[in-house]
Design a protein around this motif. Structure first.
Motif, PDB file in Angstrom:
ATOM      1  N   GLU A  31       0.841  -1.201   0.000  1.00  0.00           N
ATOM      2  CA  GLU A  31       0.000   0.000   0.000  1.00  0.00           C
ATOM      3  C   GLU A  31       0.876   1.250   0.000  1.00  0.00           C
ATOM      4  O   GLU A  31       0.625   2.196   0.750  1.00  0.00           O
ATOM      5  CB  GLU A  31      -0.929  -0.026   1.225  1.00  0.00           C
ATOM      6  CG  GLU A  31      -1.859  -1.232   1.240  1.00  0.00           C
ATOM      7  CD  GLU A  31      -2.522  -1.469   2.589  1.00  0.00           C
ATOM      8  OE1 GLU A  31      -3.607  -0.906   2.816  1.00  0.00           O
ATOM      9  OE2 GLU A  31      -1.942  -2.206   3.415  1.00  0.00           O
ATOM     10  N   TRP A  32       1.893   1.232  -0.828  1.00  0.00           N
ATOM     11  CA  TRP A  32       2.889   2.296  -0.786  1.00  0.00           C
ATOM     12  C   TRP A  32       2.295   3.674  -1.046  1.00  0.00           C
ATOM     13  O   TRP A  32       2.456   4.604  -0.258  1.00  0.00           O
ATOM     14  CB  TRP A  32       4.012   2.020  -1.794  1.00  0.00           C
ATOM     15  CG  TRP A  32       5.071   3.079  -1.755  1.00  0.00           C
ATOM     16  CD1 TRP A  32       5.179   4.166  -2.567  1.00  0.00           C
ATOM     17  CD2 TRP A  32       6.142   3.180  -0.803  1.00  0.00           C
ATOM     18  NE1 TRP A  32       6.259   4.944  -2.201  1.00  0.00           N
ATOM     19  CE2 TRP A  32       6.868   4.361  -1.121  1.00  0.00           C
ATOM     20  CE3 TRP A  32       6.559   2.411   0.267  1.00  0.00           C
ATOM     21  CZ2 TRP A  32       7.982   4.766  -0.392  1.00  0.00           C
ATOM     22  CZ3 TRP A  32       7.675   2.812   0.990  1.00  0.00           C
ATOM     23  CH2 TRP A  32       8.361   3.975   0.655  1.00  0.00           C
ATOM     24  N   PHE A  33       1.585   3.834  -2.151  1.00  0.00           N
ATOM     25  CA  PHE A  33       1.070   5.153  -2.507  1.00  0.00           C
ATOM     26  C   PHE A  33      -0.273   5.479  -1.856  1.00  0.00           C
ATOM     27  O   PHE A  33      -0.560   6.642  -1.573  1.00  0.00           O
ATOM     28  CB  PHE A  33       0.939   5.277  -4.032  1.00  0.00           C
ATOM     29  CG  PHE A  33       2.253   5.306  -4.751  1.00  0.00           C
ATOM     30  CD1 PHE A  33       3.067   6.426  -4.711  1.00  0.00           C
ATOM     31  CD2 PHE A  33       2.696   4.204  -5.470  1.00  0.00           C
ATOM     32  CE1 PHE A  33       4.289   6.455  -5.370  1.00  0.00           C
ATOM     33  CE2 PHE A  33       3.906   4.223  -6.131  1.00  0.00           C
ATOM     34  CZ  PHE A  33       4.710   5.354  -6.085  1.00  0.00           C
ATOM     35  N   ALA A  34      -1.122   4.456  -1.654  1.00  0.00           N
ATOM     36  CA  ALA A  34      -2.450   4.699  -1.070  1.00  0.00           C
ATOM     37  C   ALA A  34      -2.980   3.400  -0.471  1.00  0.00           C
ATOM     38  O   ALA A  34      -2.848   2.330  -1.072  1.00  0.00           O
ATOM     39  CB  ALA A  34      -3.415   5.223  -2.132  1.00  0.00           C
ATOM     40  N   MET A  59      -3.268   9.771  -3.861  1.00  0.00           N
ATOM     41  CA  MET A  59      -4.330   9.192  -4.682  1.00  0.00           C
ATOM     42  C   MET A  59      -5.434   8.651  -3.776  1.00  0.00           C
ATOM     43  O   MET A  59      -5.168   8.100  -2.715  1.00  0.00           O
ATOM     44  CB  MET A  59      -3.784   8.061  -5.567  1.00  0.00           C
ATOM     45  CG  MET A  59      -2.751   8.509  -6.584  1.00  0.00           C
ATOM     46  SD  MET A  59      -3.384   9.699  -7.812  1.00  0.00           S
ATOM     47  CE  MET A  59      -4.565   8.688  -8.707  1.00  0.00           C
ATOM     48  N   ASP A  60      -6.663   8.807  -4.231  1.00  0.00           N
ATOM     49  CA  ASP A  60      -7.822   8.352  -3.464  1.00  0.00           C
ATOM     50  C   ASP A  60      -8.255   6.983  -3.993  1.00  0.00           C
ATOM     51  O   ASP A  60      -9.163   6.864  -4.813  1.00  0.00           O
ATOM     52  CB  ASP A  60      -8.958   9.367  -3.593  1.00  0.00           C
ATOM     53  CG  ASP A  60     -10.115   9.056  -2.658  1.00  0.00           C
ATOM     54  OD1 ASP A  60      -9.992   8.104  -1.869  1.00  0.00           O
ATOM     55  OD2 ASP A  60     -11.138   9.766  -2.735  1.00  0.00           O
ATOM     56  N   GLY A  61      -7.571   5.966  -3.498  1.00  0.00           N
ATOM     57  CA  GLY A  61      -7.839   4.589  -3.908  1.00  0.00           C
ATOM     58  C   GLY A  61      -6.775   3.708  -3.285  1.00  0.00           C
ATOM     59  O   GLY A  61      -6.102   4.103  -2.321  1.00  0.00           O
ATOM     60  N   TRP A  62      -6.645   2.513  -3.800  1.00  0.00           N
ATOM     61  CA  TRP A  62      -5.563   1.617  -3.380  1.00  0.00           C
ATOM     62  C   TRP A  62      -4.519   1.610  -4.485  1.00  0.00           C
ATOM     63  O   TRP A  62      -4.825   1.289  -5.628  1.00  0.00           O
ATOM     64  CB  TRP A  62      -6.095   0.204  -3.144  1.00  0.00           C
ATOM     65  CG  TRP A  62      -5.019  -0.835  -2.907  1.00  0.00           C
ATOM     66  CD1 TRP A  62      -3.827  -0.670  -2.295  1.00  0.00           C
ATOM     67  CD2 TRP A  62      -5.074  -2.214  -3.312  1.00  0.00           C
ATOM     68  NE1 TRP A  62      -3.112  -1.843  -2.272  1.00  0.00           N
ATOM     69  CE2 TRP A  62      -3.861  -2.820  -2.890  1.00  0.00           C
ATOM     70  CE3 TRP A  62      -6.007  -3.000  -3.981  1.00  0.00           C
ATOM     71  CZ2 TRP A  62      -3.569  -4.164  -3.129  1.00  0.00           C
ATOM     72  CZ3 TRP A  62      -5.730  -4.339  -4.215  1.00  0.00           C
ATOM     73  CH2 TRP A  62      -4.510  -4.906  -3.779  1.00  0.00           C
ATOM     74  N   ARG A 200     -12.120   2.676  -6.536  1.00  0.00           N
ATOM     75  CA  ARG A 200     -13.217   2.136  -5.745  1.00  0.00           C
ATOM     76  C   ARG A 200     -13.622   0.752  -6.262  1.00  0.00           C
ATOM     77  O   ARG A 200     -13.507   0.458  -7.455  1.00  0.00           O
ATOM     78  CB  ARG A 200     -14.453   3.051  -5.795  1.00  0.00           C
ATOM     79  CG  ARG A 200     -14.274   4.403  -5.140  1.00  0.00           C
ATOM     80  CD  ARG A 200     -14.174   4.309  -3.625  1.00  0.00           C
ATOM     81  NE  ARG A 200     -14.162   5.626  -3.006  1.00  0.00           N
ATOM     82  CZ  ARG A 200     -13.065   6.340  -2.795  1.00  0.00           C
ATOM     83  NH1 ARG A 200     -11.869   5.869  -3.178  1.00  0.00           N
ATOM     84  NH2 ARG A 200     -13.135   7.521  -2.207  1.00  0.00           N
ATOM     85  N   LEU A 201     -14.139  -0.045  -5.330  1.00  0.00           N
ATOM     86  CA  LEU A 201     -14.663  -1.370  -5.657  1.00  0.00           C
ATOM     87  C   LEU A 201     -16.020  -1.518  -4.973  1.00  0.00           C
ATOM     88  O   LEU A 201     -16.146  -1.283  -3.766  1.00  0.00           O
ATOM     89  CB  LEU A 201     -13.716  -2.468  -5.164  1.00  0.00           C
ATOM     90  CG  LEU A 201     -14.199  -3.905  -5.377  1.00  0.00           C
ATOM     91  CD1 LEU A 201     -14.079  -4.298  -6.837  1.00  0.00           C
ATOM     92  CD2 LEU A 201     -13.412  -4.877  -4.501  1.00  0.00           C
TER      93      LEU A 201
END
Length: 397
Positions: A31-34, A59-62, A200-201
């Protein structure tokens, strides 16, 4: 909003993994960036072109780091509500050069408490990191071993490896209707091939609430038979311009107006409104929504909550019910005009941002409710407090 033969419109289905109903991340390889928690947030993804974190672009996510070792990234989620998944929506919003190019999903039903120790490891890793949480981290060897012990690589594949488009407006949303419902599941494994980001999921399906003998016992407490956590669903409506009717069976009293059901203003409304002898506004037109209870039940109390609707609440509302356990979804497309509706709550005035409680004397069970608002406006929540009953057996000839 309608149906598709015997299968519901995906927009009417419940997001079983949503954080608002208790969905949570149990494990993620990287989960480095998000952080993967963002993947199941209720709100729409956001993007600030000038925002950066210690680890890179915000970033707004994974989003995982660019992979430089063998394998691919994956994560395990516990559904907030156990149920049958019928469709999956994947949103790559704003991941325009860094989206995961391919994705697959697996699912399983696990016994309660199975993933508790793994979740504890995840939470321990985020301790003392403030707002960063799991951002900037990869799974430890201990976490990876515990995750692999679940055998998730062998879980049933509900969505095979599928290509994803970049997060531009015209290519960001991916809706996958599954060939058949999954059967009851409690956990999913999301595989990104090989790395990248997803905003999103949504695991769209029907809640599978397991009613027990204790629920039907004479002394059992009353419950909200419409609540999404008890299997309630929204199956049809006349208008959903500002908010979907499935919102009105969600937990809590809502966070803002967008968290309820709101219809458009009637364009043909009179230039000057009048009040009739009954004290109700004489305005032509109305809007309706039909909801299915999580189980057939006898309703003792109705709660209509207009929380947050201060200048746009309905003038009044009326509720009818019917017992139709075997009727197909298409019967409700026109408002259920051929069904045997009976009064539950007569047309009653509502007020601004208030919780309205009404005692109901009906002793016969219902399976569906139809709420009609006059002439238009918004409702935040609708509760049908009562006791479930066993479905009636068909009569024998």
């Amino acid at each position: 909003m309608g149906t598709n033969g015997s299968r519901p419109d995906p927009s009417t289905l419940t997001d079983l993994a949503n954080a608002r109903v208790g969905g949570k991340v149990i494990f993620a390889t990287d989960e480095w960036f998000a952080a993967a928690d963002n993947l199941i947030e209720d709100d729409e993804p956001k993007f600030d072109p000038d925002a950066y974190t210690t680890y890179g672009k915000e970033m707004d996510g994974w989003e995982s780091r660019r992979k430089r070792i063998a394998g691919h990234d994956w994560a395990i989620f516990e559904l907030g509500l156990a149920g049958e998944i019928e469709a999956v929506e994947v949103d790559t919003a704003f991941f325009t050069g860094n989206q995961a190019p391919r994705l697959s999903i697996q699912a399983a039903e696990l016994a309660p408490g199975t993933t508790g120790a793994l979740l504890a490891l995840r939470l321990r890793g985020a301790e003392g990191r403030g707002d960063d949480g799991r951002m900037g981290l990869a799974a430890t060897a201990e976490e990876l071993a515990a995750a692999e012990a679940l055998g998730s690589a062998a879980w049933s594949e509900v969505l095979p490896m599928t290509e994803l488009g970049p997060g531009y407006e015209e290519t960001r949303r991916h809706m996958f209707q599954l060939p058949a419902a999954t059967g009851r599941v409690t956990h999913i494994r999301v595989n990104m091939f090989p790395d990248g980001g997803i905003a999103r999921l949504r695991c769209l399906g029907r809640v599978s609430r397991r009613w027990t003998e204790a629920d039907f016992a004479p002394g059992a407490p009353a419950v909200d038979l419409l609540a999404v956590e008890n299997g309630g669903t929204a199956i049809g409506c006349s208008n959903q311009h500002y908010g979907h009717p499935k919102n009105i069976i969600r937990p809590g009293r809502g966070v803002h107006m967008g968290d309820g059901w709101e219809t458009a203003r009637k364009p043909g409304r009179p230039a000057v409104l009048k009040v009739g002898a009954d004290g109700l506004v004489e305005a032509p037109g109305s809007d309706w929504s039909i909801l299915k209870l999580g189980a057939p039940g006898v309703i003792s109390e109705i709660v209509v909550d207009t929380n947050h609707f201060k200048g746009n609440f309905p003038e009044s509302a009326e509720i009818v019910g019917c017992y139709a356990p075997t009727v197909g979804l298409s019967a409700f497309d026109d408002g259920g005009s051929r069904l045997p509706w009976r009064p539950v709550l007569p047309r009653t005035k509502l007020s601004s941002s208030s919780e309205h409680r009404f005692q109901v004397g009906d002793e016969d069970p219902v399976t569906h409710l139809k709420v009609t608002i006059f002439p238009d406006g918004g409702i935040m929540r609708l509760r049908a407090i009562g006791k479930p009953v066993r479905p009636k057996l068909p009569s024998r000839l």
